[in-house]
Design a protein around this motif. Sequence first.
Motif, PDB file in Angstrom:
ATOM      1  N   ILE A 356      33.581   8.897  46.048  1.00  0.00           N
ATOM      2  CA  ILE A 356      32.324   8.629  46.755  1.00  0.00           C
ATOM      3  C   ILE A 356      31.276   8.108  45.777  1.00  0.00           C
ATOM      4  O   ILE A 356      30.550   7.144  46.063  1.00  0.00           O
ATOM      5  CB  ILE A 356      31.818   9.906  47.465  1.00  0.00           C
ATOM      6  CG1 ILE A 356      32.768  10.290  48.597  1.00  0.00           C
ATOM      7  CG2 ILE A 356      30.397   9.708  47.984  1.00  0.00           C
ATOM      8  CD1 ILE A 356      32.433  11.609  49.260  1.00  0.00           C
ATOM      9  N   GLY A 357      31.208   8.744  44.600  1.00  0.00           N
ATOM     10  CA  GLY A 357      30.274   8.277  43.579  1.00  0.00           C
ATOM     11  C   GLY A 357      30.563   6.858  43.145  1.00  0.00           C
ATOM     12  O   GLY A 357      29.645   6.052  42.927  1.00  0.00           O
ATOM     13  N   MET A 358      31.844   6.521  43.024  1.00  0.00           N
ATOM     14  CA  MET A 358      32.233   5.168  42.622  1.00  0.00           C
ATOM     15  C   MET A 358      31.844   4.144  43.680  1.00  0.00           C
ATOM     16  O   MET A 358      31.400   3.037  43.361  1.00  0.00           O
ATOM     17  CB  MET A 358      33.740   5.139  42.357  1.00  0.00           C
ATOM     18  CG  MET A 358      34.144   5.969  41.157  1.00  0.00           C
ATOM     19  SD  MET A 358      35.906   6.384  41.137  1.00  0.00           S
ATOM     20  CE  MET A 358      36.631   4.781  41.002  1.00  0.00           C
ATOM     21  N   VAL A 359      32.015   4.513  44.958  1.00  0.00           N
ATOM     22  CA  VAL A 359      31.641   3.605  46.039  1.00  0.00           C
ATOM     23  C   VAL A 359      30.132   3.386  46.046  1.00  0.00           C
ATOM     24  O   VAL A 359      29.653   2.256  46.207  1.00  0.00           O
ATOM     25  CB  VAL A 359      32.108   4.162  47.405  1.00  0.00           C
ATOM     26  CG1 VAL A 359      31.520   3.345  48.547  1.00  0.00           C
ATOM     27  CG2 VAL A 359      33.626   4.170  47.477  1.00  0.00           C
ATOM     28  N   VAL A 360      29.374   4.456  45.852  1.00  0.00           N
ATOM     29  CA  VAL A 360      27.914   4.353  45.877  1.00  0.00           C
ATOM     30  C   VAL A 360      27.410   3.398  44.796  1.00  0.00           C
ATOM     31  O   VAL A 360      26.588   2.510  45.068  1.00  0.00           O
ATOM     32  CB  VAL A 360      27.264   5.742  45.703  1.00  0.00           C
ATOM     33  CG1 VAL A 360      25.756   5.610  45.470  1.00  0.00           C
ATOM     34  CG2 VAL A 360      27.529   6.610  46.928  1.00  0.00           C
ATOM     35  N   VAL A 361      27.921   3.548  43.562  1.00  0.00           N
ATOM     36  CA  VAL A 361      27.437   2.675  42.484  1.00  0.00           C
ATOM     37  C   VAL A 361      27.958   1.253  42.665  1.00  0.00           C
ATOM     38  O   VAL A 361      27.316   0.297  42.207  1.00  0.00           O
ATOM     39  CB  VAL A 361      27.823   3.230  41.097  1.00  0.00           C
ATOM     40  CG1 VAL A 361      27.102   4.532  40.820  1.00  0.00           C
ATOM     41  CG2 VAL A 361      29.324   3.407  40.965  1.00  0.00           C
ATOM     42  N   SER A 362      29.105   1.083  43.325  1.00  0.00           N
ATOM     43  CA  SER A 362      29.603  -0.268  43.596  1.00  0.00           C
ATOM     44  C   SER A 362      28.717  -0.971  44.616  1.00  0.00           C
ATOM     45  O   SER A 362      28.409  -2.156  44.474  1.00  0.00           O
ATOM     46  CB  SER A 362      31.047  -0.215  44.103  1.00  0.00           C
ATOM     47  OG  SER A 362      31.928   0.232  43.099  1.00  0.00           O
ATOM     48  N   VAL A 363      28.314  -0.243  45.647  1.00  0.00           N
ATOM     49  CA  VAL A 363      27.434  -0.815  46.667  1.00  0.00           C
ATOM     50  C   VAL A 363      26.068  -1.160  46.072  1.00  0.00           C
ATOM     51  O   VAL A 363      25.447  -2.163  46.423  1.00  0.00           O
ATOM     52  CB  VAL A 363      27.276   0.167  47.849  1.00  0.00           C
ATOM     53  CG1 VAL A 363      26.201  -0.316  48.809  1.00  0.00           C
ATOM     54  CG2 VAL A 363      28.602   0.323  48.573  1.00  0.00           C
ATOM     55  N   ALA A 364      25.631  -0.322  45.127  1.00  0.00           N
ATOM     56  CA  ALA A 364      24.329  -0.530  44.493  1.00  0.00           C
ATOM     57  C   ALA A 364      24.467  -1.320  43.196  1.00  0.00           C
ATOM     58  O   ALA A 364      23.752  -1.051  42.224  1.00  0.00           O
ATOM     59  CB  ALA A 364      23.659   0.814  44.229  1.00  0.00           C
ATOM     60  N   GLU A 365      25.397  -2.299  43.161  1.00  0.00           N
ATOM     61  CA  GLU A 365      25.684  -3.009  41.925  1.00  0.00           C
ATOM     62  C   GLU A 365      24.495  -3.800  41.393  1.00  0.00           C
ATOM     63  O   GLU A 365      24.430  -4.108  40.204  1.00  0.00           O
ATOM     64  CB  GLU A 365      26.881  -3.938  42.101  1.00  0.00           C
ATOM     65  CG  GLU A 365      26.693  -5.021  43.164  1.00  0.00           C
ATOM     66  CD  GLU A 365      27.922  -5.922  43.267  1.00  0.00           C
ATOM     67  OE1 GLU A 365      28.493  -6.256  42.213  1.00  0.00           O
ATOM     68  OE2 GLU A 365      28.313  -6.267  44.390  1.00  0.00           O
ATOM     69  N   ALA A 366      23.511  -4.119  42.245  1.00  0.00           N
ATOM     70  CA  ALA A 366      22.327  -4.835  41.774  1.00  0.00           C
ATOM     71  C   ALA A 366      21.410  -3.918  40.975  1.00  0.00           C
ATOM     72  O   ALA A 366      20.637  -4.400  40.127  1.00  0.00           O
ATOM     73  CB  ALA A 366      21.572  -5.426  42.958  1.00  0.00           C
ATOM     74  N   TYR A 367      21.471  -2.606  41.219  1.00  0.00           N
ATOM     75  CA  TYR A 367      20.623  -1.636  40.516  1.00  0.00           C
ATOM     76  C   TYR A 367      21.466  -0.450  40.055  1.00  0.00           C
ATOM     77  O   TYR A 367      21.212   0.695  40.444  1.00  0.00           O
ATOM     78  CB  TYR A 367      19.492  -1.151  41.418  1.00  0.00           C
ATOM     79  CG  TYR A 367      18.677  -2.276  42.021  1.00  0.00           C
ATOM     80  CD1 TYR A 367      17.656  -2.882  41.291  1.00  0.00           C
ATOM     81  CD2 TYR A 367      18.943  -2.722  43.315  1.00  0.00           C
ATOM     82  CE1 TYR A 367      16.915  -3.914  41.841  1.00  0.00           C
ATOM     83  CE2 TYR A 367      18.210  -3.754  43.873  1.00  0.00           C
ATOM     84  CZ  TYR A 367      17.196  -4.355  43.133  1.00  0.00           C
ATOM     85  OH  TYR A 367      16.464  -5.383  43.678  1.00  0.00           O
ATOM     86  N   PRO A 368      22.469  -0.676  39.212  1.00  0.00           N
ATOM     87  CA  PRO A 368      23.405   0.398  38.865  1.00  0.00           C
ATOM     88  C   PRO A 368      22.776   1.537  38.070  1.00  0.00           C
ATOM     89  O   PRO A 368      23.142   2.693  38.252  1.00  0.00           O
ATOM     90  CB  PRO A 368      24.478  -0.322  38.048  1.00  0.00           C
ATOM     91  CG  PRO A 368      23.770  -1.513  37.472  1.00  0.00           C
ATOM     92  CD  PRO A 368      22.796  -1.936  38.524  1.00  0.00           C
ATOM     93  N   VAL A 369      21.824   1.225  37.187  1.00  0.00           N
ATOM     94  CA  VAL A 369      21.216   2.272  36.367  1.00  0.00           C
ATOM     95  C   VAL A 369      20.381   3.209  37.240  1.00  0.00           C
ATOM     96  O   VAL A 369      20.457   4.433  37.109  1.00  0.00           O
ATOM     97  CB  VAL A 369      20.352   1.658  35.244  1.00  0.00           C
ATOM     98  CG1 VAL A 369      19.724   2.766  34.393  1.00  0.00           C
ATOM     99  CG2 VAL A 369      21.191   0.733  34.368  1.00  0.00           C
ATOM    100  N   ALA A 370      19.574   2.625  38.128  1.00  0.00           N
ATOM    101  CA  ALA A 370      18.785   3.447  39.044  1.00  0.00           C
ATOM    102  C   ALA A 370      19.682   4.281  39.950  1.00  0.00           C
ATOM    103  O   ALA A 370      19.372   5.436  40.264  1.00  0.00           O
ATOM    104  CB  ALA A 370      17.865   2.555  39.880  1.00  0.00           C
TER     105      ALA A 370
END
Length: 400
Positions: A356-370
């Motif tokens: 789930i964490g991996m999917v979330v950061v993939s979806v938010a690839e434009a702002y990965p650090v945030a």
Amino acid sequence: MASNQIQPRLGNTGFIIFLALLSAFVPLSTDLYLPALPEMTHFFAVPEIIMNLTLILFFIFYSIATLFWGPLSDRYGRRPILLIGLTIYLIASILCGIANSATQIIIFRVLQACGGGVATTVATAVIKDVFVGRKQETTLAIVQSMVVISPAVAPVVGSLLLTFISWRGIFFAQALLGITVVLGTLIFKETHQPESESMRLLRSFGRLGVLLKDPGFTALLMVFSTMSIISLGFISSSSYIYQNTFHLSSELFSLFFAFNALGMLLGPLIYIPLSKYVDRFVIIYSCFLLTIIGGILVLLFGLHNPIMFALTEFPATLASSAIRPPGTYLVLKQQENDNGSASSLYSAGGTIMGSIGMVVVSVAEAYPVAAIALINIIIGAICWLALWLSMRGLRQQIKI
């Protein structure tokens, strides 16, 4: 360790190393090729999200596989099940190395996950077979501290390999890992007496449901599995953050990642002596708080500079790994039998949440650090509250 369970051919030190290698299958199967992900994305000319499926689907099918391998090891013994699963992993690693398309890579990674799922599950079950009490908890901490060396070393080794070979060689290196652990399994002495032939296989799988009906087991399983969202979310996005967002080379990425992985290494090592003097629940709640603080620091100082990001993310990596030994111990302590099934559910829970964490950061690839910062804050707070409510509402059911 019981006298009839000593490993005469592996020896005590070899036994711990063997368990660590088994437990390290997930990080070694992911972190070793993290530096190659951008290159593989370019090689196959696919979007980042497609290549990230090699990570996301790996963890999804890994979690599914663990639900099968645990009950099977309860039914037939740890050793034969290990040999079957590790052989599948070995073959799949070779297939990944000779794949000719992104689709093939994804399929073979799924096969690799199905075989590799046996490793962590059986390793945890073996520790529960052999050790009891504080010895069990400290062994979990020692094994897990050795395990988290792999996230520090694997990207460095992967980057080094990429200077001499292509990304394909990374998967052949994973095949060598598979051969090594297969050889260790061949000299490993069985630690679990297989169930009688009268015990039907479906009944063995039914133990998963029995365990989930235990409110204490399920509550702690959910709390400590959820923390994997933090660690796997960071691991899966780290190569893109450092190489694409901060424009570092693969070599520099491996060094920055190694620094953060140092927190993963120190967590269990700090927990072992600290737990002698401080109640484990005080440590656990403190780790939740430290994770939240780390997320806030990333938002304030780590959004635009790789050095500041590494420094502010460090508390979260330290805290999430320090929680693992007491978390694993508390979850497994809720039952005295069905070690393989309990280990399966714990491995699957952590992997599913991590996915789930991996999917979330993939979806938010434009702002990965945030995205990483918000995950630290939100998940840290949710786990803190969930554990507090569980301990308050299930005080009589939870064994501590």
